[in-house]
Enzyme design. Structure first.
Site, PDB file in Angstrom:
ATOM      1  N   VAL A 131      15.062  -7.255  -5.352  1.00  0.00           N
ATOM      2  CA  VAL A 131      16.540  -6.271  -4.091  1.00  0.00           C
ATOM      3  C   VAL A 131      17.558  -6.947  -3.279  1.00  0.00           C
ATOM      4  O   VAL A 131      17.622  -7.025  -2.325  1.00  0.00           O
ATOM      5  CB  VAL A 131      16.696  -4.549  -3.711  1.00  0.00           C
ATOM      6  CG1 VAL A 131      17.715  -4.263  -3.424  1.00  0.00           C
ATOM      7  CG2 VAL A 131      15.622  -3.822  -4.509  1.00  0.00           C
TER       8      VAL A 131
ATOM      9  N   ALA B 263      -9.505  -1.650   8.002  1.00  0.00           N
ATOM     10  CA  ALA B 263      -9.554   0.031   8.476  1.00  0.00           C
ATOM     11  C   ALA B 263      -8.728   1.690   7.548  1.00  0.00           C
ATOM     12  O   ALA B 263      -7.640   1.653   7.597  1.00  0.00           O
ATOM     13  CB  ALA B 263     -10.121   0.214   9.177  1.00  0.00           C
TER      14      ALA B 263
ATOM     15  N   THR C 156       0.799  -1.042   0.025  1.00  0.00           N
ATOM     16  CA  THR C 156      -0.319  -0.081  -0.264  1.00  0.00           C
ATOM     17  C   THR C 156       0.677   1.202   0.327  1.00  0.00           C
ATOM     18  O   THR C 156       0.624   2.673  -0.539  1.00  0.00           O
ATOM     19  CB  THR C 156      -0.982  -0.251   0.959  1.00  0.00           C
ATOM     20  OG1 THR C 156      -1.363  -1.456   0.890  1.00  0.00           O
ATOM     21  CG2 THR C 156      -1.760   0.638   0.713  1.00  0.00           C
ATOM     22  N   ALA C 157       2.085   1.354   0.467  1.00  0.00           N
ATOM     23  CA  ALA C 157       2.649   2.406   1.101  1.00  0.00           C
ATOM     24  C   ALA C 157       3.899   3.353  -0.657  1.00  0.00           C
ATOM     25  O   ALA C 157       3.515   3.481  -0.790  1.00  0.00           O
ATOM     26  CB  ALA C 157       4.276   1.919   2.328  1.00  0.00           C
TER      27      ALA C 157
ATOM     28  N   LYS D  26     -17.452   3.846   6.451  1.00  0.00           N
ATOM     29  CA  LYS D  26     -16.922   4.031   7.689  1.00  0.00           C
ATOM     30  C   LYS D  26     -17.176   5.455   8.441  1.00  0.00           C
ATOM     31  O   LYS D  26     -17.008   6.588   7.935  1.00  0.00           O
ATOM     32  CB  LYS D  26     -15.480   3.897   8.001  1.00  0.00           C
ATOM     33  CG  LYS D  26     -15.078   3.833   9.535  1.00  0.00           C
ATOM     34  CD  LYS D  26     -13.434   3.554   9.566  1.00  0.00           C
ATOM     35  CE  LYS D  26     -12.984   3.382  10.977  1.00  0.00           C
ATOM     36  NZ  LYS D  26     -11.246   3.255  11.065  1.00  0.00           N
TER      37      LYS D  26
ATOM     38  N   THR E 258      -4.571   3.226  12.069  1.00  0.00           N
ATOM     39  CA  THR E 258      -3.683   4.967  11.228  1.00  0.00           C
ATOM     40  C   THR E 258      -2.894   5.021  10.593  1.00  0.00           C
ATOM     41  O   THR E 258      -2.040   5.999  10.184  1.00  0.00           O
ATOM     42  CB  THR E 258      -2.781   6.118  12.432  1.00  0.00           C
ATOM     43  OG1 THR E 258      -2.519   4.550  13.564  1.00  0.00           O
ATOM     44  CG2 THR E 258      -4.009   6.310  13.309  1.00  0.00           C
TER      45      THR E 258
END
Ligand code: FAD
Length: 511
Positions: free
Chosen positions: A193, A58, A22-23, A86, A352
């Site tokens: 890598v 979430a 996701t990042a 949400k 978060t």
């Protein structure tokens, strides 16, 4: 003196993102959008052999701003990621066993006579009123009744007083953003890598080598390689601030189930004896997991607790994950910026992590470097990101310490804990006069603190003295009108599942 391997101050022309979780794909999508038209080549390396962390469902309302900046259509995104809406998080058994409250994305009532409504509610309560603070919150009452609509654009309407986020499959979100980024020219390289070469003088990462011998050189590297922090730690030894003394949960076991019951527009976090259990409803399944501390429970018992508390049949075998709560000492070191799990991890109690990825990207764009890599900008980035992480840490810790529970070793551990000064001050201001100290770079605004502190029975001794100005009878009448407004608005709000079916259903829910 600043050392650099390339001419100081020339524009960045080659960016290499290592990692396609996701990042990695959020970073690729945002950079390809914001650097569009500039002569910058963006490459992303990912290894399907290693894979991604594969959990994360979430989110927080801020993600909508991220998507809007990219020009992403909400219905398209929701269909592609099996998303639901949400309105907040329901916490069960946190203050005392049997308690429940919702931390909503919105405030509790309007400001009355210049003072946030919860202060008036405290006064009413002191006068014997027994209404719930929750009944003054549209998102709480709508969530309790499994209803959802988009916020009204009429700022006078009760239905405008909330924000919303998504519950989605983060792997599908990454895949969606991959299509987006590749369409804007991001080049994806499949490979592992195996080596990192540093410039002998500057210590900057010059290039990485893949298992098949290919080398990729870049001016700027973004390390999105997950917990391992391949570049930021593996090559540059940034160091890790270990926060287990405050947040000792270090493992999770996750399992998807089928859907059961109505489709709730909220995530659930139920406290357990040695951690807590999440339940996140998506369109096609429910994500479940148990975050726990291995000092207080065995892996087998943690898995058993999870499985015994599922409300539908499992769709896969439970999968275990391990982590160490904390953050990199330097999120940005030399020419490497670590985003996502490579930068740090805080347990997903308040959803978060994806938000912290967004913060990492936003701050990188705000302080976007040239090849001089000015230490002042790097220092500022690290200062801001440290604050983002510390604020979240304090808010998560609040859930564990604002409690009356002492029924297990874990809860007794928290009773004896020395808090970070920043959190101790916040709690002191609250208990004295119900004041929530606002701060710079705080993700969670005062209503969130109020929700958790009230929800977990951390009641203040006093309240804002200005509420005494409002006549008691007038205050009761006003309170009644606010509650009725919420009740009426929620009664006119559609059922969450029906609303998605009409606007953004994937095949699984449309059927
Ligand atoms: P990863 O998904 O681990 O991706 C790492 C990438 O790096 C992969 O593509 C991998 O192939 C690549 N890589 C690694 N090494 C190499 C190498 N040598 N060569 C090439 N490529 C390499 N977040 C939320 O916001 N909400 C939630 O509800 C939530 N729940 C969570 C629950 C748990 C138990 C955990 C652990 C996390 C949760 N998260 C949640 C966090 C969320 O899953 C992550 O923040 C998010 O998925 C980002 O992960 P990532 O991309 O940083 O890392």
């Amino acid at each position: 003196m600043r050392a650099s391997c390339v001419m100081r101050g020339s524009p960045i022309e080659r960016i290499c993102i290592v990692g396609g979780g996701t990042a990695g794909w959020m970073t690729a999508a945002a950079l390809s959008n914001r650097l569009k038209g500039l002569p910058v080549a963006i490459r992303l390396i990912e290894s399907s052999e290693i894979g991604t962390v594969g959990v994360g469902e979430a989110t927080l309302p801020h993600i909508r701003a991220f998507n809007t900046t990219l020009g992403i259509s909400e219905p398209e995104l929701m269909r592609a990621t099996q998303a639901t809406f949400k309105l907040g998080i329901e916490f069960r058994d946190w203050g005392r066993i049997g308690d429940r409250y919702i931390h909503p994305f919105g405030d509790f009532g309007p400001v009355v006579d210049g003072v946030p409504f919860y202060h008036h509610w405290l006064r009413l309560r002191a006068l014997g009123d027994t209404t719930r603070l929750d009944d003054y919150s549209y998102p709480v009452v709508a969530a309790e009744q499994n209803r959802f609509r988009h916020p009204s654009t009429d700022i006078g309407a009760v239905e405008s007083t909330f924000g919303y986020a998504y519950q989605f499959d983060a792997s599908l979100y990454a895949a969606f953003l991959r299509r987006y980024a590749e369409a804007l020219g991001v080049e994806r390289l499949e490979g592992k890598v195996v080596e990192t070469a540093l410039h002998p003088q500057s210590g900057h990462v010059e290039r990485v080598t893949l298992a098949d011998g290919r080398t990729i050189a870049a001016d700027l590297f973004v390390d999105c390689s997950g917990f391992r922090g391949l570049l930021i730690e593996g090559a540059l030894a940034s160091g890790y601030d270990d926060w287990r003394r405050w947040l000792p949960c270090n493992r999770a076991v996750a399992v998807p189930t089928g859907s059961a019951g109505p489709l709730g527009p909220y995530t659930r976090a139920t406290a357990r004896t040695a951690g807590w259990q999440w339940r996140i409803p998506l369109q096609h399944r429910v994500g479940n997991g148990h975050v726990y501390c291995s000092d207080f429970i065995s892996d087998e018992d943690a898995t058993r607790q999870l499985v015994e508390n599922l409300d539908a049949p499992m769709q896969a075998e439970p999968r275990q994950l391990r982590f160490t709560t904390g953050r990199r000492r330097d999120f940005w070191k030399k020419n490497v910026v670590a985003i996502g799990l490579a930068g740090g991890f805080l347990e997903p109690l308040e959803s978060t992590s994806i938000h912290l990825i967004q913060d990492g990207i936003t701050e990188l764009l705000a302080l976007f470097p040239d090849t001089g890599f000015d230490p002042v900008e790097i220092g500022e980035y690290n200062r801001r990101m440290s604050l983002h992480y510390e604020r979240v840490r304090d808010f998560l810790l609040l859930h564990y310490v604002a409690t009356q529970r002492d029924d297990s070793e874990m809860w007794r551990h928290f009773r004896a804990l020395t808090l970070p000064d920043s959190l101790a001050e916040k709690i002191e201001a609250w208990t004295t006069r119900a004041y929530v100290v606002p701060y710079e770079f705080g993700l969670f605004l005062p209503p969130s603190w109020v929700a958790v502190m009230m929800g977990q029975n951390l009641m203040p001794r006093g309240h804002d003295p200005r509420v005494g100005r409002t006549d008691d009878t007038a205050l009761r009448t006003r309170a009644q009108a606010i509650r009725s407004g919420v009740t009426r608005a929620v009664a006119g709000t559609p059922d969450h599942a029906d609303y998605i079916r009409r606007s953004a259903a994937a095949a699984s829910l449309a059927a």
